[in-house]
Design an enzyme around this catalytic site. Structure first.
Site, short mmCIF file in Angstrom:
data_model
loop_
_atom_site.label_atom_id
_atom_site.label_comp_id
_atom_site.label_asym_id
_atom_site.label_seq_id
_atom_site.Cartn_x
_atom_site.Cartn_y
_atom_site.Cartn_z
CG ASP A 72 -1.99 1.02 1.22
OD1 ASP A 72 -2.28 1.57 0.15
OD2 ASP A 72 -2.56 1.28 2.31
NE ARG A 129 -11.75 12.17 -7.52
CZ ARG A 129 -12.62 11.62 -6.66
NH1 ARG A 129 -13.84 11.32 -7.04
NH2 ARG A 129 -12.26 11.39 -5.42
CE LYS A 130 -12.31 5.12 -12.63
NZ LYS A 130 -13.43 4.27 -13.10
C1 LIG Z 1 -0.14 10.24 0.46
C2 LIG Z 1 0.16 8.82 0.13
C3 LIG Z 1 -1.02 7.97 0.10
C4 LIG Z 1 -0.62 6.57 -0.06
C5 LIG Z 1 -1.71 5.63 -0.15
C6 LIG Z 1 -2.68 5.77 0.98
C7 LIG Z 1 -2.79 4.51 1.73
C8 LIG Z 1 -3.93 4.50 2.65
O1 LIG Z 1 -3.89 3.79 3.59
S1 LIG Z 1 -5.28 5.47 2.38
C9 LIG Z 1 -6.30 4.98 3.73
C10 LIG Z 1 -7.18 3.81 3.38
N1 LIG Z 1 -8.16 4.21 2.44
C11 LIG Z 1 -9.26 4.87 2.85
O2 LIG Z 1 -9.48 5.12 4.01
C12 LIG Z 1 -10.21 5.28 1.76
C13 LIG Z 1 -11.67 5.11 2.19
N2 LIG Z 1 -12.52 5.34 1.03
C14 LIG Z 1 -12.85 6.60 0.67
O3 LIG Z 1 -12.54 7.57 1.34
C15 LIG Z 1 -13.61 6.77 -0.61
O4 LIG Z 1 -14.33 5.61 -0.92
C16 LIG Z 1 -12.67 7.11 -1.79
C17 LIG Z 1 -11.91 8.40 -1.50
C18 LIG Z 1 -11.67 6.00 -2.07
C19 LIG Z 1 -13.49 7.27 -3.06
O5 LIG Z 1 -14.57 8.13 -2.75
P1 LIG Z 1 -14.93 9.35 -3.72
O6 LIG Z 1 -13.82 10.32 -3.72
O7 LIG Z 1 -16.26 9.83 -3.28
O8 LIG Z 1 -14.96 8.72 -5.15
P2 LIG Z 1 -16.14 7.89 -5.84
O9 LIG Z 1 -16.96 8.89 -6.62
O10 LIG Z 1 -16.85 7.00 -4.89
O11 LIG Z 1 -15.30 6.98 -6.83
C20 LIG Z 1 -14.51 7.56 -7.86
C21 LIG Z 1 -14.34 6.50 -8.92
O12 LIG Z 1 -13.59 5.43 -8.33
C22 LIG Z 1 -14.33 4.20 -8.38
N3 LIG Z 1 -14.09 3.49 -7.14
C23 LIG Z 1 -14.13 3.96 -5.88
N4 LIG Z 1 -13.84 3.00 -4.99
C24 LIG Z 1 -13.63 1.88 -5.72
C25 LIG Z 1 -13.32 0.56 -5.36
N5 LIG Z 1 -13.11 0.18 -4.09
N6 LIG Z 1 -13.16 -0.34 -6.37
C26 LIG Z 1 -13.32 0.03 -7.67
N7 LIG Z 1 -13.64 1.29 -8.06
C27 LIG Z 1 -13.79 2.20 -7.09
C28 LIG Z 1 -15.80 4.66 -8.51
O13 LIG Z 1 -16.58 3.65 -9.13
C29 LIG Z 1 -15.67 5.89 -9.37
O14 LIG Z 1 -15.50 5.48 -10.71
P3 LIG Z 1 -16.08 6.37 -11.93
O15 LIG Z 1 -15.41 7.73 -11.84
O16 LIG Z 1 -15.72 5.62 -13.15
O17 LIG Z 1 -17.55 6.47 -11.68
#
Ligand SMILES: CCCCCCCC(=O)SCCNC(=O)CCNC(=O)[C@H](O)C(C)(C)COP(=O)(O)OP(=O)(O)OC[C@H]1O[C@@H](n2cnc3c(N)ncnc32)[C@H](O)[C@@H]1OP(=O)(O)O
Length: 258
Positions: free
Chosen positions: A183, A228-229
């Protein structure tokens, strides 16, 4: 995981020579180099501690480093060699340091708190939060690691050595810690490529157990950016490339909230 990257509209890092450009976005430059780290990875001359060979075929005995800790604003750079590092880790460090000389690779600095990566952060010194990967006070007992980023290849390499406090199966690294390093490495590569991200999805195939005290490499590439992905692929292998420990894919989402 928190890579040693500075973002936001804070004062620029003082060291220009070690600054890391983050995907051409000037809001996201690395902290003054001589350290590394991303939101969660966190991350002299010291006497060798536990890192003697733990079993036949185990890691090489540690050596005494002659390098001094690097300090930025008084903060220690934990990505620099210390006496708990095995010869294998030191050799890999030397190899990638050599590769930084033509500018293709950059070593990332690594402090033990997130705000230390953001120069001028008003929270500096006021928080007791520690980065997950840099939360132990004794060298060598947790994660020893250093990351290097190659901008042209959108590739992040993390050389690391897991210590005895990270045990899962007897003598071996906990799988959650392997996941953390994946990660951190893939996330750090995403951050350096596009700016701040959250991990959305991580898929890991564990192929072989990692011996505590051994030296491994997490090698991650950003394969595609779609809006954004950010799609990444990461392989964890042994220091000599003879064994694959894990293979993973990760999806990171660019965020404006970090
Ligand atoms: C600074 C260094 C960072 C290093 C890495 C960080 C490591 C970490 O530990 S981060 C902490 C752990 N992660 C988290 O806590 C994240 C928790 N999740 C979230 O906050 C949200 O779900 C987040 C930010 C990932 C996405 O939310 P949001 O910004 O509202 O985006 P959202 O509109 O839902 O999704 C954006 C796109 O991604 C896709 N997507 C989102 N989540 C997923 C998933 N799990 N699987 C597949 N696709 C996904 C959506 O389908 C969407 O696709 P499209 O644009 O084609 O429609």
């Amino acid at each position: 995981m928190y890579v040693g990257v500075t973002w936001g509209t804070r004062a620029p890092a003082k060291s220009t020579s070690d600054r890391l450009s983050a995907g051409g976005n000037d809001r996201h430059t690395s902290a003054a180099m001589l350290s590394i780290c991303a939101r969660h990875t966190r991350g002299g001359i010291y006497l060798c501690n536990y890192l003697t060979t733990q079993r036949a075929g185990g890691p090489a005995p540690c050596h005494v480093s002659t390098s001094q800790p690097s300090l930025s604003k008084g903060h220690r750079d934990y990505s620099l060699p210390n006496a708990s590092w095995s010869q294998n880790l030191q050799d890999l460090y030397n190899k990638y340091q050599e590769l930084t000389k033509n500018g293709d690779w950059k070593r990332l600095p690594s402090y033990n708190t997130s705000v230390h990566h953001r120069e001028g952060d008003p929270m500096d010194g006021e928080r007791e939060n520690r980065l997950f990967t840099r939360n132990l006070d004794k060298d060598g007992v947790g994660l020893e690691y250093c990351m290097f980023y190659n901008k042209a290849e959108k590739r992040m390499v993390c050389i690391f050595q897991p210590g005895p406090y990270l045990e899962g199966p007897p003598g071996f690294l906990h799988g959650g810690c392997t996941a953390t390093m994946i990660d951190s490495t893939a996330g750090g590569g995403a951050v350096c490529t596009v700016g701040p991200v959250f991990t959305a999805n991580l898929n890991i195939d564990y192929r072989n157990p990692i011996l505590l005290g051994s030296t491994a490499i997490a090698d991650s590439t950003v394969e595609k950016v779609d809006g954004r992905k950010v799609y990444t692929r990461c392989t964890v292998r042994g220091h000599d490339d003879k064994v694959v420990y894990a293979e993973a894919t990760g999806l990171f989402i660019k965020s404006s909230n970090l």
